[in-house]
Design an enzyme around this catalytic site. Structure first.
Site, mmCIF file in Angstrom:
data_model
loop_
_atom_site.group_PDB
_atom_site.id
_atom_site.type_symbol
_atom_site.label_atom_id
_atom_site.label_comp_id
_atom_site.label_asym_id
_atom_site.label_seq_id
_atom_site.Cartn_x
_atom_site.Cartn_y
_atom_site.Cartn_z
ATOM 1 N N CYS A 75 0.820 -1.224 0.000
ATOM 2 C CA CYS A 75 0.000 0.000 0.000
ATOM 3 C C CYS A 75 0.851 1.271 0.000
ATOM 4 O O CYS A 75 0.365 2.340 -0.358
ATOM 5 C CB CYS A 75 -0.955 0.001 1.185
ATOM 6 S SG CYS A 75 -2.200 -1.293 1.053
ATOM 7 N N HIS A 99 -3.047 7.843 1.628
ATOM 8 C CA HIS A 99 -3.480 6.498 1.226
ATOM 9 C C HIS A 99 -4.896 6.298 1.744
ATOM 10 O O HIS A 99 -5.214 6.686 2.863
ATOM 11 C CB HIS A 99 -2.529 5.461 1.827
ATOM 12 C CG HIS A 99 -2.982 4.056 1.633
ATOM 13 N ND1 HIS A 99 -3.406 3.587 0.400
ATOM 14 C CD2 HIS A 99 -3.110 3.012 2.499
ATOM 15 C CE1 HIS A 99 -3.747 2.313 0.522
ATOM 16 N NE2 HIS A 99 -3.588 1.950 1.786
ATOM 17 N N ASN A 125 -9.943 0.440 -0.609
ATOM 18 C CA ASN A 125 -8.488 0.492 -0.533
ATOM 19 C C ASN A 125 -7.917 -0.143 -1.812
ATOM 20 O O ASN A 125 -8.024 -1.348 -2.001
ATOM 21 C CB ASN A 125 -8.029 -0.265 0.717
ATOM 22 C CG ASN A 125 -6.523 -0.248 0.901
ATOM 23 O OD1 ASN A 125 -5.782 0.102 -0.005
ATOM 24 N ND2 ASN A 125 -6.083 -0.662 2.080
HETATM 25 O O1 UT7 Z 1 -3.754 -0.394 3.263
HETATM 26 C C1 UT7 Z 1 -3.002 -1.236 4.042
HETATM 27 C C2 UT7 Z 1 -3.162 -0.873 5.423
HETATM 28 N N1 UT7 Z 1 -4.399 -1.390 5.950
HETATM 29 C C3 UT7 Z 1 -5.085 -0.675 6.783
HETATM 30 O O2 UT7 Z 1 -4.741 0.458 7.012
HETATM 31 C C4 UT7 Z 1 -6.243 -1.299 7.475
HETATM 32 C C5 UT7 Z 1 -6.155 -1.004 8.923
HETATM 33 N N2 UT7 Z 1 -7.221 -1.585 9.713
HETATM 34 C C6 UT7 Z 1 -8.497 -1.168 9.609
HETATM 35 O O3 UT7 Z 1 -8.838 -0.360 8.773
HETATM 36 C C7 UT7 Z 1 -9.485 -1.684 10.619
HETATM 37 O O4 UT7 Z 1 -8.789 -2.352 11.634
HETATM 38 C C8 UT7 Z 1 -10.550 -2.627 10.023
HETATM 39 C C9 UT7 Z 1 -11.512 -1.847 9.164
HETATM 40 C C10 UT7 Z 1 -9.875 -3.720 9.203
HETATM 41 C C11 UT7 Z 1 -11.347 -3.277 11.141
HETATM 42 O O5 UT7 Z 1 -11.908 -2.285 11.975
HETATM 43 P P1 UT7 Z 1 -11.762 -2.385 13.556
HETATM 44 O O6 UT7 Z 1 -12.529 -1.276 14.131
HETATM 45 O O7 UT7 Z 1 -10.295 -2.461 13.856
HETATM 46 O O8 UT7 Z 1 -12.505 -3.733 13.866
HETATM 47 P P2 UT7 Z 1 -11.941 -5.048 14.557
HETATM 48 O O9 UT7 Z 1 -10.980 -5.757 13.660
HETATM 49 O O10 UT7 Z 1 -11.503 -4.695 15.925
HETATM 50 O O11 UT7 Z 1 -13.272 -5.900 14.632
HETATM 51 C C12 UT7 Z 1 -14.408 -5.481 15.396
HETATM 52 C C13 UT7 Z 1 -15.496 -6.498 15.226
HETATM 53 C C14 UT7 Z 1 -15.007 -7.949 15.392
HETATM 54 O O12 UT7 Z 1 -16.013 -8.661 16.073
HETATM 55 P P3 UT7 Z 1 -15.830 -8.988 17.645
HETATM 56 O O13 UT7 Z 1 -14.569 -9.773 17.731
HETATM 57 O O14 UT7 Z 1 -15.743 -7.640 18.303
HETATM 58 O O15 UT7 Z 1 -17.067 -9.749 17.944
HETATM 59 C C15 UT7 Z 1 -14.943 -8.435 13.976
HETATM 60 O O16 UT7 Z 1 -15.128 -9.836 13.867
HETATM 61 O O17 UT7 Z 1 -16.049 -6.415 13.909
HETATM 62 C C16 UT7 Z 1 -16.082 -7.713 13.331
HETATM 63 N N3 UT7 Z 1 -15.953 -7.601 11.890
HETATM 64 C C17 UT7 Z 1 -16.988 -7.402 11.071
HETATM 65 N N4 UT7 Z 1 -18.311 -7.288 11.297
HETATM 66 C C18 UT7 Z 1 -19.098 -7.099 10.236
HETATM 67 C C19 UT7 Z 1 -14.810 -7.636 11.157
HETATM 68 N N5 UT7 Z 1 -15.101 -7.485 9.856
HETATM 69 C C20 UT7 Z 1 -16.451 -7.337 9.771
HETATM 70 C C21 UT7 Z 1 -17.337 -7.151 8.702
HETATM 71 N N6 UT7 Z 1 -18.642 -7.026 8.972
HETATM 72 N N7 UT7 Z 1 -16.913 -7.052 7.412
#
Ligand code: UT7
Length: 324
Positions: A114, A251, A281
């Site tokens: 990225c 980005h 992304n």
């Molecule tokens: O470009 C390369 C660099 N990449 C990035 O910059 C990405 C960086 N990370 C992010 O943007 C975020 O961490 C994400 C968007 C990937 C995830 O957001 P988050 O607020 O960090 O969520 P999380 O991973 O802490 O997950 C929260 C909850 C989890 O459920 P539990 O464990 O709290 O029950 C996940 O299982 O959200 C759940 N979850 C979803 N729910 C519905 C994860 N993906 C989804 C989904 N739909 N698609």
């Protein structure tokens, strides 16, 4: 005399197919509300099965050349950033070189996921400043849809396909911050974090392309910490500060990361170009796409001071300061 790598043309290409968040609700346990709320993404574009990364890159390259009023043979080098090449080799850059009818110069890929466009711009700037090339086409082109695991809701909703291209040209500057062009670059990587964002396949390991795997929360934490820092370092290297910035062109991974970085730098959101809602992304393509869309929207004007920053797999991250 100071030689500067000055932007003289920008263009992009997005595949026709637009996929809204609601499409994913049909196949995985997710919702438009979750995706929008956690990432800011509403739509992304996916390439047709017969469309390759080089096809996207070539379309963007032609658009950038048209914008610059240049022909393919006016270009000395193509530096193309991608993590989703057409083939293992030759480079996707050489595919684009042939597709646009460029019969001279040289072309190669760089791979910093990225952060690829930042690294490619740094490379192009070095080629120009060292006198090895006068005009460089810097391209970010990706088909991330090819490496998504459609059953993994934590990753498959986040990415899209697309390409953007920037023509940089050697021009004489005064050596001051008033010069147009690339004013500074700040690059980093730390392979200790290679396991938080990677693809689980490859030529010398599995012999397959593999799927993207990410510990999103971990990457998020690094992004929030490192992106403002590298942007401020790049500005300092140029003898500038975030007060001088007309536009952050970040980005486009997550609106929450974009907002947090801007807030840390003290730059209001009306001075940040945001396209994540429309593109998702697109990895190395996201910054040149945002530059091109920013120009189309009439936001970027010659003389504006931009800082672009990105972080991705590696981890690799960095920033570049450009006077447009
Ligand atoms: O470009 C390369 C660099 N990449 C990035 O910059 C990405 C960086 N990370 C992010 O943007 C975020 O961490 C994400 C968007 C990937 C995830 O957001 P988050 O607020 O960090 O969520 P999380 O991973 O802490 O997950 C929260 C909850 C989890 O459920 P539990 O464990 O709290 O029950 C996940 O299982 O959200 C759940 N979850 C979803 N729910 C519905 C994860 N993906 C989804 C989904 N739909 N698609």
């Amino acid at each position: 005399m100071t030689v500067r790598a000055v932007p003289v043309g920008i263009g992009h290409y997005l595949p026709e197919r637009v996929v809204p968040n609601s499409e994913f609700e049909k196949t995985i346990d997710t919702s438009d509300e979750w995706i929008r709320g956690r990432t800011g993404i509403e739509n992304r574009h996916f390439a047709r099965e017969d469309e390759r990364t080089s096809d996207l890159g070539a379309r963007a390259a032609r658009a950038a050349l048209d914008d610059a009023g240049l022909n393919p043979d006016d270009i000395d080098a193509i530096v193309l950033a991608t993590s989703t090449p057409d083939l293992t080799f030759p480079s996707t850059a050489t595919m684009v070189q042939a597709a646009i009818g460029m019969t001279r110069g040289f072309a190669y890929d760089v791979q910093a996921v990225c952060a690829g466009f930042i690294f490619a711009t740094a490379t192009a700037n070095a080629l120009i400043v060292s006198g090895q090339a006068r005009r460089v086409l810097v391209i970010g082109a990706e088909t991330f849809s090819r490496i998504l695991d459609w059953a993994d809701r934590t990753t498959c909703v986040l990415f899209g396909d697309g390409a953007g291209a920037l023509v940089l040209e050697a021009q004489e500057g005064t050596g001051t911050t008033a010069d147009r062009g690339v004013l500074s670059v700040d690059l980093h990587s730390d392979g200790r974090f290679r396991d938080i964002l990677y693809v689980d396949g490859g030529v010398s390991s599995t012999g397959s392309a593999g799927y993207l795997r990410m510990l999103g929360r971990e990457v998020f934490r690094h992004a929030v910490e490192k992106l403002a820092q590298t942007s401020e370092t790049a500005l300092e290297k140029a003898g500038l500060s975030s007060q001088d910035v007309d536009w952050i062109v970040p980005h486009q991974a997550n609106l929450r990361i974009i907002k947090s970085t801007a807030a840390k730098m003290g730059v209001p959101m009306d001075r940040v170009i945001v396209t994540v809602q429309d593109h998702g992304n697109t990895s190395a393509a996201s910054i040149p796409l945002a530059l091109s869309v920013g120009k189309e929207r009439g936001l970027l004007k010659p003389g504006d001071l931009l800082v672009s920053e990105a972080i991705g797999g590696g981890l690799a991250w960095g920033a570049v300061v450009i006077r447009w």
